[in-house]
Design a protein around this motif. Structure first.
Motif, mmCIF file in Angstrom:
data_model
loop_
_atom_site.group_PDB
_atom_site.id
_atom_site.type_symbol
_atom_site.label_atom_id
_atom_site.label_comp_id
_atom_site.label_asym_id
_atom_site.label_seq_id
_atom_site.Cartn_x
_atom_site.Cartn_y
_atom_site.Cartn_z
ATOM 1 N N MET A 191 -43.206 -52.089 23.272
ATOM 2 C CA MET A 191 -44.493 -51.529 23.285
ATOM 3 C C MET A 191 -45.144 -51.606 22.092
ATOM 4 O O MET A 191 -46.340 -51.905 21.968
ATOM 5 C CB MET A 191 -44.136 -49.849 23.619
ATOM 6 C CG MET A 191 -45.402 -49.133 23.706
ATOM 7 S SD MET A 191 -45.193 -47.239 24.147
ATOM 8 C CE MET A 191 -46.731 -46.919 24.997
ATOM 9 N N PHE A 192 -44.361 -51.159 21.039
ATOM 10 C CA PHE A 192 -45.208 -51.425 19.630
ATOM 11 C C PHE A 192 -45.778 -52.519 19.291
ATOM 12 O O PHE A 192 -46.827 -52.966 19.098
ATOM 13 C CB PHE A 192 -44.234 -50.735 18.545
ATOM 14 C CG PHE A 192 -43.813 -49.536 18.852
ATOM 15 C CD1 PHE A 192 -44.428 -48.338 19.497
ATOM 16 C CD2 PHE A 192 -42.657 -48.994 18.284
ATOM 17 C CE1 PHE A 192 -44.092 -46.908 19.753
ATOM 18 C CE2 PHE A 192 -42.061 -47.599 18.351
ATOM 19 C CZ PHE A 192 -42.778 -47.043 19.266
ATOM 20 N N GLN A 193 -44.975 -53.737 19.723
ATOM 21 C CA GLN A 193 -45.122 -55.164 19.247
ATOM 22 C C GLN A 193 -46.402 -55.617 20.201
ATOM 23 O O GLN A 193 -47.275 -56.104 19.621
ATOM 24 C CB GLN A 193 -43.857 -55.978 19.754
ATOM 25 C CG GLN A 193 -44.048 -57.413 19.170
ATOM 26 C CD GLN A 193 -44.322 -57.539 17.594
ATOM 27 O OE1 GLN A 193 -43.399 -57.026 16.937
ATOM 28 N NE2 GLN A 193 -45.464 -58.065 17.296
ATOM 29 N N THR A 194 -46.259 -55.271 21.425
ATOM 30 C CA THR A 194 -47.446 -55.631 22.536
ATOM 31 C C THR A 194 -48.866 -54.958 21.921
ATOM 32 O O THR A 194 -49.725 -55.634 21.833
ATOM 33 C CB THR A 194 -46.872 -55.138 23.992
ATOM 34 O OG1 THR A 194 -45.693 -55.366 24.277
ATOM 35 C CG2 THR A 194 -48.166 -55.316 25.054
ATOM 36 N N LEU A 195 -48.693 -53.804 21.488
ATOM 37 C CA LEU A 195 -49.997 -53.282 20.927
ATOM 38 C C LEU A 195 -50.560 -53.851 19.861
ATOM 39 O O LEU A 195 -51.561 -54.176 19.403
ATOM 40 C CB LEU A 195 -49.917 -51.466 20.943
ATOM 41 C CG LEU A 195 -49.562 -50.872 22.031
ATOM 42 C CD1 LEU A 195 -49.359 -49.460 22.011
ATOM 43 C CD2 LEU A 195 -50.761 -50.969 23.210
ATOM 44 N N ALA A 196 -49.427 -54.187 18.849
ATOM 45 C CA ALA A 196 -49.585 -54.783 17.575
ATOM 46 C C ALA A 196 -50.526 -55.995 17.837
ATOM 47 O O ALA A 196 -51.321 -56.623 17.127
ATOM 48 C CB ALA A 196 -48.586 -54.859 16.854
ATOM 49 N N ASP A 197 -49.833 -56.821 18.753
ATOM 50 C CA ASP A 197 -50.296 -58.102 19.203
ATOM 51 C C ASP A 197 -51.938 -58.034 19.573
ATOM 52 O O ASP A 197 -52.746 -59.137 19.262
ATOM 53 C CB ASP A 197 -49.491 -58.894 20.193
ATOM 54 C CG ASP A 197 -48.079 -59.220 19.778
ATOM 55 O OD1 ASP A 197 -47.968 -59.270 18.428
ATOM 56 O OD2 ASP A 197 -47.309 -59.483 20.647
#
Lengths: 406, 406
Positions: free
Chosen positions: A360-366
């Protein structure tokens, strides 16, 4: 042959034509050999009108009299549906809360069901008669009509299904089931075949308006198998059941969002024991629910920043409560922001899969989306982000967790 | 200090503003030291809407379910009025038929009151609490809501006054009392200070719509002192009481008329025993009420002409019933005429005054009005005349009996 409880909400019975259509649907279940109890809401708009009348008569009205007034809407629908069924040759009888009775406590306006007298209802069902039960209402120990609060007809239906030991409780609504996310935002949202009580509860608590939280809690407690389906078509809906009924879970069942969030930040609060109580005590006293809370690590050890969220409707009130208690709390500055949204991913599969939150965090960061606050439960990860990113975040997460319809 | 029952009809509670006005009026009675029970109708238009819903759902609907639907209107008003009273600082509580209970038989749609449980109501009244009672409804022995038929709230009020042994039952309506005749036809019509039950009954039966006949019968039976007055002003109304309460009667209390009459004449009916039964039996079987009947003297002894009246709404049906039974009745020709009006003079003074009927016939003759049928009771003389003469006849009689306001 099964014993079914069917519940039809306000849009499903919004006018006489719709009530007749509901009667046809109930007849179908009867003709298929089922015992059927039906719970109905007030015709769409009726309850709001009654609430308006009450508000115009008196701003501080007696909850007991309010219940007398607003419960009349379900009474009308139950009588009309019983008539419509009889008109189709189906044996039917209406039942009001006090007639059954649906015993509740005497907390008018938001009463809780204590017990449903089921002997006579069961006798009637066994004789082939359809019981049409006015939802949302009960009888308090003071011999007065009580109501269960907004959406209480769902609760009536589930409590009834538990009391009657029904095989299934079908909640007919204007959506055809529970979706992986809001189809208005993500056209590729999929209707779920089934979902667990726990997931449904988490979804309801973060803005998915399909079922009232309380009715899901009740269903979970008594193991009532729920189905959410549309009264406007004839396809199967989504089953809400215990985890043991679902053979293999998806890792994530849904992505939800709630715009009804506002963020409050207290800067440089004294970092000492009791400071949280000095903030959240007064808010609780003012009946303000606090949702997410995060306390930043103190830089120097003497002060810290504290952020929490409340519903948008409570924001102004919450700010004024904090300001009133400024001396007791001791903070340097107070910031607030209503332009935030809480986005959550939910799934019981989370328990047995690592890396869900990280994805989740990675997706939002991307996507370049900044996470302001994080909160997690056993089967949910929620983040607070800027409201403008709602659609972007929900779509990205829906794809990232492989939920898109193929 | 007195114990009062007050009844407010549909136009008196037609919207929230009127309900608040009613609350103020009730407060006035409470502040004056009275114990007050209030009976309310549904807000104007609400019952008709519910009746429409029921008719649209099913043409042949179950009277039990119909009662569930239509009784909800009074429920809403009772709750709202209780709120409005509380808002004015008046202790008040609403009561539905099943809560009191108002026990009735189980003839749904037109139930008759058997008994009103008065212990708890009296206890509340004595404690200073206003009881706001939903009119028109009761509880049948089958534990289901019953309704008393159109205008049933008047009956509820009177029955309540009888059960509570109230000092007076005030029926608030949209007219300020009972008049000597229709003020729309005779501007010199006078409001009566008082009138006997018997006169009121005769007036109600010939078209004066002030009070429901049944409620007057009930008041007479239990000696309930009624007052008819307006909820839109504050002047005293008309007392409806026993003859013993009125010191000196006017000879005639009123001149009334009913346009809802239609005349049917059978020419040359066989003049033999059983012929009346052969006509009125089939009409009774068809639930058609026959009012005035006159049989002309037979000319030759073998046949006679027979004239009777029915309500205009029943005319077509009545004619077809007669035609269907033509062979059994045996008549030469059948005539009918809806353009007739029944004009009546009413007064208990008639009993002790000779020449009342004669004065009526002479007055009409002087105006050249032909009398078609005559019927009399102990305190009423009615004539059937051509409808076009209605106003002329009523005005002439009003003057002839010295009723004009001076």
């Amino acid at each position: 042959m099964a014993k079914l409880v069917q519940k039809f909400g306000g849009t499903s019975v919004r006018d006489v034509e719709r009530i007749k259509a509901v009667a046809l649907r109930v007849k179908g279940a009867v003709d298929a050999g089922n015992q059927v109890a039906v719970t109905v809401s007030a015709m769409a708009g009726v309850t709001n009108q009654l609430v308006d009348h009450a508000a115009n008569v008196s701003t501080l009205h007696d909850a007991r009299e309010f219940d007398v007034v607003v419960s009349s809407g379900e009474q009308v629908t139950s009588g009309l549906l019983a008539m419509a069924l009889q008109d189709l040759g189906v044996s039917a009888r209406s039942w009001l809360g006090w007639q059954i009775p649906v015993w509740t406590d005497s907390v008018h306006g938001r009463a809780r069901i204590r017990e449903i007298e089921d002997t006579e209802l069961n006798r009637r069902l066994e004789s082939g008669e359809v019981a049409v039960i006015a939802g949302f209402q009960g009888l308090g120990s003071d011999n007065r009509i009580t109501t269960l609060g907004r959406g209480g007809s769902d609760t009536t239906a589930v409590a009834l299904a538990a009391a009657l030991k029904a095989d299934r409780c079908d909640i007919y609504t204007d959506v055809s089931g529970v979706y992986t996310t809001d189809p208005r935002i993500v056209p590729k949202a999929r209707k779920l075949h089934s979902i667990t009580y726990e997931e449904m509860l988490e979804m309801a608590s973060v803005g998915a308006k399909v079922l009232q939280t309380r009715s899901v809690e009740l269903a979970m407690k008594y193991g009532v198998r729920l189905q959410v389906l549309s009264s406007f078509d004839t396809v199967p809906g989504t089953m809400v059941v215990g985890e043991d009924e679902i053979m293999e879970h998806e890792v994530i069942s849904g992505v939800t969002y709630s715009r009804d969030e506002a963020k409050i930040t207290l800067l440089r609060v004294a970092d000492r024991p009791g400071v949280a109580a000095s903030i959240f005590g007064p808010l609780a006293d003012a009946s303000i629910n606090v949702d997410m809370i995060v306390q930043n690590i103190s830089e120097k050890g003497d002060a810290t920043d504290l952020t929490f969220t409340v519903s948008e409707a409570d924001l102004e009130h919450a700010v004024s409560v904090i300001q009133t208690h400024r001396d007791a709390i001791s903070y340097e500055d107070l910031l607030w922001d209503p332009n935030v949204v809480k986005v959550s991913v939910i799934g019981v599969g989370m328990r047995s899969h690592a890396g869900i939150a990280q994805r989740m965090f990675q997706t939002l960061a991307d996507k370049g989306i900044n996470i302001q606050v994080i909160s997690t439960s056993e089967i949910k990860v929620s983040v607070l982000i800027e409201e403008a990113y709602t659609e972007l975040a929900v779509r990205a997460l829906h794809t990232a967790y492989d939920l898109d319809a193929r």
